[in-house]
Design a protein around this motif. Structure first.
Motif, PDB file in Angstrom:
ATOM      1  N   PRO A   1      35.671  43.807  35.768  1.00  0.00           N
ATOM      2  CA  PRO A   1      35.201  44.486  34.279  1.00  0.00           C
ATOM      3  C   PRO A   1      33.495  44.064  35.192  1.00  0.00           C
ATOM      4  CG  PRO A   1      35.425  42.331  33.478  1.00  0.00           C
ATOM      5  CD  PRO A   1      37.137  42.488  34.751  1.00  0.00           C
ATOM      6  N   HIS A   2      33.382  43.533  36.085  1.00  0.00           N
ATOM      7  CA  HIS A   2      31.657  42.852  35.983  1.00  0.00           C
ATOM      8  C   HIS A   2      31.219  44.442  37.006  1.00  0.00           C
ATOM      9  CE1 HIS A   2      33.384  41.066  39.375  1.00  0.00           C
ATOM     10  NE2 HIS A   2      31.939  40.849  39.998  1.00  0.00           N
ATOM     11  N   LEU A   3      31.942  45.394  37.617  1.00  0.00           N
ATOM     12  CA  LEU A   3      31.970  46.322  38.389  1.00  0.00           C
ATOM     13  C   LEU A   3      32.464  47.639  38.115  1.00  0.00           C
ATOM     14  CD1 LEU A   3      33.296  45.110  42.071  1.00  0.00           C
ATOM     15  CD2 LEU A   3      30.818  45.350  40.779  1.00  0.00           C
ATOM     16  N   TYR A   4      32.103  48.714  38.717  1.00  0.00           N
ATOM     17  CA  TYR A   4      31.772  50.064  37.701  1.00  0.00           C
ATOM     18  C   TYR A   4      33.432  50.380  38.156  1.00  0.00           C
ATOM     19  CZ  TYR A   4      27.352  52.029  37.714  1.00  0.00           C
ATOM     20  OH  TYR A   4      26.486  52.437  37.138  1.00  0.00           O
TER      21      TYR A   4
ATOM     22  N   LYS B   1      22.557  47.554  38.751  1.00  0.00           N
ATOM     23  CA  LYS B   1      21.390  47.440  39.226  1.00  0.00           C
ATOM     24  C   LYS B   1      21.755  48.964  39.626  1.00  0.00           C
ATOM     25  CE  LYS B   1      21.783  43.104  41.748  1.00  0.00           C
ATOM     26  NZ  LYS B   1      22.214  42.410  43.190  1.00  0.00           N
ATOM     27  N   GLU B   2      22.861  49.919  38.189  1.00  0.00           N
ATOM     28  CA  GLU B   2      23.278  51.622  38.775  1.00  0.00           C
ATOM     29  C   GLU B   2      23.541  51.882  40.578  1.00  0.00           C
ATOM     30  OE1 GLU B   2      20.185  53.597  36.355  1.00  0.00           O
ATOM     31  OE2 GLU B   2      22.320  54.502  36.531  1.00  0.00           O
ATOM     32  N   GLN B   3      24.304  50.846  41.164  1.00  0.00           N
ATOM     33  CA  GLN B   3      24.722  50.962  42.447  1.00  0.00           C
ATOM     34  C   GLN B   3      26.130  52.722  42.457  1.00  0.00           C
ATOM     35  OE1 GLN B   3      25.844  47.251  43.948  1.00  0.00           O
ATOM     36  NE2 GLN B   3      23.606  46.689  44.622  1.00  0.00           N
ATOM     37  N   ARG B   4      25.728  53.266  41.961  1.00  0.00           N
ATOM     38  CA  ARG B   4      27.219  54.478  41.863  1.00  0.00           C
ATOM     39  C   ARG B   4      27.407  54.972  42.692  1.00  0.00           C
ATOM     40  NH1 ARG B   4      26.799  55.452  36.126  1.00  0.00           N
ATOM     41  NH2 ARG B   4      24.405  54.687  35.084  1.00  0.00           N
ATOM     42  N   TYR B   5      25.992  55.260  44.081  1.00  0.00           N
ATOM     43  CA  TYR B   5      26.825  56.385  45.197  1.00  0.00           C
ATOM     44  C   TYR B   5      26.022  55.249  46.116  1.00  0.00           C
ATOM     45  CZ  TYR B   5      27.344  59.254  41.188  1.00  0.00           C
ATOM     46  OH  TYR B   5      27.555  59.973  40.033  1.00  0.00           O
TER      47      TYR B   5
ATOM     48  N   ARG C   1      23.794  44.422  25.838  1.00  0.00           N
ATOM     49  CA  ARG C   1      24.941  44.998  26.908  1.00  0.00           C
ATOM     50  C   ARG C   1      25.722  45.889  27.560  1.00  0.00           C
ATOM     51  NH1 ARG C   1      29.414  42.478  22.647  1.00  0.00           N
ATOM     52  NH2 ARG C   1      31.152  43.024  24.095  1.00  0.00           N
ATOM     53  N   LEU C   2      24.881  46.947  27.365  1.00  0.00           N
ATOM     54  CA  LEU C   2      24.430  48.319  28.398  1.00  0.00           C
ATOM     55  C   LEU C   2      24.485  48.576  29.565  1.00  0.00           C
ATOM     56  CD1 LEU C   2      26.675  50.626  27.033  1.00  0.00           C
ATOM     57  CD2 LEU C   2      24.239  51.542  25.904  1.00  0.00           C
ATOM     58  N   PRO C   3      24.509  48.014  30.168  1.00  0.00           N
ATOM     59  CA  PRO C   3      23.746  48.547  31.441  1.00  0.00           C
ATOM     60  C   PRO C   3      22.861  50.418  31.860  1.00  0.00           C
ATOM     61  CG  PRO C   3      26.594  47.809  32.015  1.00  0.00           C
ATOM     62  CD  PRO C   3      26.193  48.490  30.352  1.00  0.00           C
ATOM     63  N   PRO C   4      22.048  50.310  32.903  1.00  0.00           N
ATOM     64  CA  PRO C   4      21.006  51.264  32.579  1.00  0.00           C
ATOM     65  C   PRO C   4      21.955  52.229  33.192  1.00  0.00           C
ATOM     66  CG  PRO C   4      20.613  49.301  34.793  1.00  0.00           C
ATOM     67  CD  PRO C   4      21.636  49.155  33.683  1.00  0.00           C
ATOM     68  N   GLY C   5      21.368  53.799  32.447  1.00  0.00           N
ATOM     69  CA  GLY C   5      22.201  54.444  32.175  1.00  0.00           C
ATOM     70  C   GLY C   5      23.292  54.978  32.045  1.00  0.00           C
ATOM     71  N   GLN C   6      23.522  54.185  30.920  1.00  0.00           N
ATOM     72  CA  GLN C   6      25.144  53.996  31.050  1.00  0.00           C
ATOM     73  C   GLN C   6      24.931  54.192  28.692  1.00  0.00           C
ATOM     74  OE1 GLN C   6      27.053  53.956  33.700  1.00  0.00           O
ATOM     75  NE2 GLN C   6      28.644  53.294  31.911  1.00  0.00           N
TER      76      GLN C   6
END
Ligand SMILES: Nc1nc2c(c(=O)[nH]1)N[C@H]1C(S)=C(S)[C@@H](COP(=O)(O)O)O[C@H]1N2
Ligand SMILES: [Mo]
Length: 203
Positions: free
Chosen positions: A158-161, A196-200, A22-27
């Motif tokens: 909750p489904h977005l950052y 999708k790790e859409q951080r920046y 349940r942990l997205p990539p990089g978290q």
């Protein structure tokens, strides 16, 4: 006493793979609840508080605090993911479905800006806050939402950052053209899907 022992040992070991999935990539997981605010914590007395849905809508809406409290209430359990890399599983909230709130206004366009006391703004596609995907919440863990976490009410998407989950939210403006909010214009990703790790911008 036995509960703590079993959850760290026996039960903990069985639960770890399920939690990892349940942990997205990089978290990473945290048990704490960090406070991230771009400015001071604003405060509006309940007598002056309202919530509005305006802009490209057929019927603009305005609720006072008491009217808002009379909306149908729902419990929500959700995993949350902050762009600064902490995630929390099974956070418990209660509040009001945005389907009810937005539905009443009959939106005529596909994007929105959530606006807040203190001036914070974030943008979202309408499709991401309808169909039981987003709420306005006023309790956390069974207690009134603490001011530093956005009380009296915040958005929960909750489904977005988590920067999309606007604290101290006071309303939604439905707009025809998507336009960046506060963090989105400072380089954060426009959409912010943690899976999708859409951080920046550019991710
Ligand atoms: N109004 C407002 N909402 C906001 C913010 C903010 O600065 N102002 N910060 C965002 C960011 S970047 C995050 S990670 C979360 C943090 O919520 P928390 O302080 O309850 O952990 O709130 C989001 N909502
Ligand atoms: Mo954040």
């Amino acid at each position: 006493m036995a509960k703590g022992f079993f959850s760290r040992g026996f039960l903990g070991r069985r639960r770890d793979p399920e939690q990892a999935a349940r942990l997205p990539p990089g978290q990473y997981l945290t048990d704490g609840f960090p406070v991230l605010s771009a400015g001071p914590t604003p405060y509006t007395p309940k007598e002056r508080w309202d919530f509005t849905v305006v802009g490209a809508v057929e019927t603009p809406q305005r609720w006072t605090w008491d009217e808002f409290q009379a909306l149908p209430r729902a419990p929500i359990t959700a995993d949350i993911h902050c762009v600064t890399k902490w995630s929390k599983l099974d956070t418990m909230w209660s509040g009001f479905s945005l389907d009810t709130i937005i539905g009443a206004a009959k939106p005529q366009a596909q994007y929105l800006l959530a606006f807040c006391d203190g001036g914070y703004v974030t943008n979202l596609p309408l499709a991401d806050v309808t169909d039981n995907k987003a709420w306005i919440v006023d309790t956390y863990d069974g207690a009134p939402l603490p001011l530093e976490h956005g009380g009296p009410v915040r958005l929960l998407v909750p489904h977005l950052y988590f920067w999309k989950s606007a604290k101290w939210v006071r309303g939604l403006r439905i707009v025809e053209d998507d336009q960046p909010g506060f963090w989105e214009s400072l380089g954060y990703h426009n959409y912010g899907d943690p899976w999708k790790e859409q951080r920046y911008q550019g991710d």
